[in-house]
Design an enzyme around this catalytic site. Sequence first.
Site, PDB file in Angstrom:
ATOM      1  N   TYR A  68     -22.460  55.758  19.656  1.00  0.00           N
ATOM      2  CA  TYR A  68     -21.908  55.143  20.851  1.00  0.00           C
ATOM      3  C   TYR A  68     -22.885  55.201  22.040  1.00  0.00           C
ATOM      4  O   TYR A  68     -23.202  54.176  22.623  1.00  0.00           O
ATOM      5  CB  TYR A  68     -20.572  55.829  21.189  1.00  0.00           C
ATOM      6  CG  TYR A  68     -19.587  54.932  21.868  1.00  0.00           C
ATOM      7  CD1 TYR A  68     -18.245  55.279  21.949  1.00  0.00           C
ATOM      8  CD2 TYR A  68     -19.972  53.737  22.447  1.00  0.00           C
ATOM      9  CE1 TYR A  68     -17.332  54.478  22.567  1.00  0.00           C
ATOM     10  CE2 TYR A  68     -19.066  52.921  23.076  1.00  0.00           C
ATOM     11  CZ  TYR A  68     -17.753  53.297  23.134  1.00  0.00           C
ATOM     12  OH  TYR A  68     -16.852  52.512  23.757  1.00  0.00           O
ATOM     13  N   GLU A  98     -27.630  48.484  25.090  1.00  0.00           N
ATOM     14  CA  GLU A  98     -27.006  47.380  25.827  1.00  0.00           C
ATOM     15  C   GLU A  98     -27.468  47.370  27.268  1.00  0.00           C
ATOM     16  O   GLU A  98     -27.867  46.328  27.804  1.00  0.00           O
ATOM     17  CB  GLU A  98     -25.478  47.511  25.772  1.00  0.00           C
ATOM     18  CG  GLU A  98     -24.892  47.279  24.390  1.00  0.00           C
ATOM     19  CD  GLU A  98     -23.409  47.634  24.319  1.00  0.00           C
ATOM     20  OE1 GLU A  98     -22.716  47.549  25.346  1.00  0.00           O
ATOM     21  OE2 GLU A  98     -22.957  48.017  23.224  1.00  0.00           O
TER      22      GLU A  98
END
Lengths: 237, 307
Positions: free
Chosen positions: A159, A166
Amino acid sequence: MSAAAPGTSKAAHSDVAPKKKKGPGALATAYLVIYNVVMTAGWLVIAVGLVRAYLARGSYHGLYYSIEKPLNVCPLCHIPGIVPSSVVLTGFQVMSRVFLTWAVTHSVREVQSEDSVLLFVTAWTVTEIIRYSFYTFSLLNHLPYLIKWARYTFFIVLYPMGVTGELLTIYAALPYVQKTGLYSVTLPNKYNFSFDYYTFLILIMISYIPLFPQLYFHMIRQRKKVLGHVEDYSKVE
Amino acid sequence: MWHVEILDAKTKDKLCFLDKVRTFFFSSFIYNKFYVDVNPQWYPARQSIRLDPKGKSLKDEDVLQHLPVGTTATFYFRDLGAQISWVTVFLTEYTGPLVIYLMFYFRVPFIYAPKYDFTTSKHWVVHLACMCHSFHYVKRLLETLFVHRFSHGTMPLRNIFKNCTYYWGFAAWMAYYINHPLYTPPIYGEQQIRLALIIFLFCQIGNFSIHIALRNLRPPGSKTRKIPYPTKNPFTWIFLLVSCPNYTYELGSWLGFTVMTQCLPVAFFTLVGFIQMTVWAKGKHRSYLKEFRDYPPLRSPILPFIL
């Protein structure tokens, strides 16, 4: 006013444990199994594509181009999916995936060779393969503990890895968006409307600050709940 | 005479036991007893006491004798959370747009480029829009103070933050573009503005007429519910076709304002408002149908024949 059971009896309502609800019918189950298998396969294609390209080129630079097409399609297929997770969280995740692939990476050519793209693609690929296998096996009521463990453990690393990729990708896109005015509308115009994609991207990046910890700690709590118990639950979350 | 026990709806813990409650008492007696005996933090507006853990709350005016219970009655309690009065929420959420829009209209510093500070627009439609917008919110404030009769005194506290964000946010967004130095007036000029103004005023009067008609259905201090019917006022004749014409007129007003300003953010605001009002109208329509067997069948919730 409630015309329900008279108030004299003590709570006669059965204590329905939320996890023991009636499962989907046979046809629905078949559809869901096929859907989840297809999704697993889709992400496997990306994984295999990445590995093959890496072995062929010898470096991980520019691997985006070898999996560009399936990468852009897979997140879109999440949209019609029905998964046993919270609608809000899943919907959110799907939107962010589609946004990253289409509105950032695909739209801004210059970031496609960035290493950060590889970072989030790898994180997503591993996560999704495990997740969709998890759903598939759960539907078939034959969930290997390893898959369950992997689903609720790998995210601890994947994660943050994905989020870092991102954010770095969006950050890399900023100068090009500002220079070209991509997706932006300026005044004056007859609709009296304006939109600055550059500012929008910055706001998106800022939104990660409140959102990421919430999602992350939600998964951690889920982990304690799921892996902390001996019994096998067929549907979780 | 009764024994009443009140359990927590979720944990089923026994919270309160009342001995010798007289059957002709109102539910409000229980609410007040609960407040005094159990937890002074749970003032009556915050309590939901019901026969079924997932059922509807007992109303203050329900008479205990008419409830379907035996000699020992079991009720369930849910804490509704901190409450705030409707009037407070309405006044706050409507004053915001009024003030905020005017700040943009007068081009207060730090909004537009410094050379435009405290200048005024050269387009007369911008002045007209300001008058219409301000009139709309002044009307709403006055209606809140003098017209509306609320069946439920309070709402959850968090609603004030949600509602104010919505109203104040949209007001700022619309006002920014309408009062912008680079604002482009409507394409079809005078004709478009005049038509839009007529629609806007017509719907404002209509909306007000409906509010008055609804108020007159309910005597002061009461919470009775009746079917609204057309009155002598032609603006209320729309009751023949629609259950919630106040929302219909509100939609019309904002459509008028959109056409008047030719501004996309206004169109968005109109759309979002329309969606929300449709949800409310459908709910109200459904409860009318449930409550009144002789409810006029020709009526639609918000748009005649359509929705």
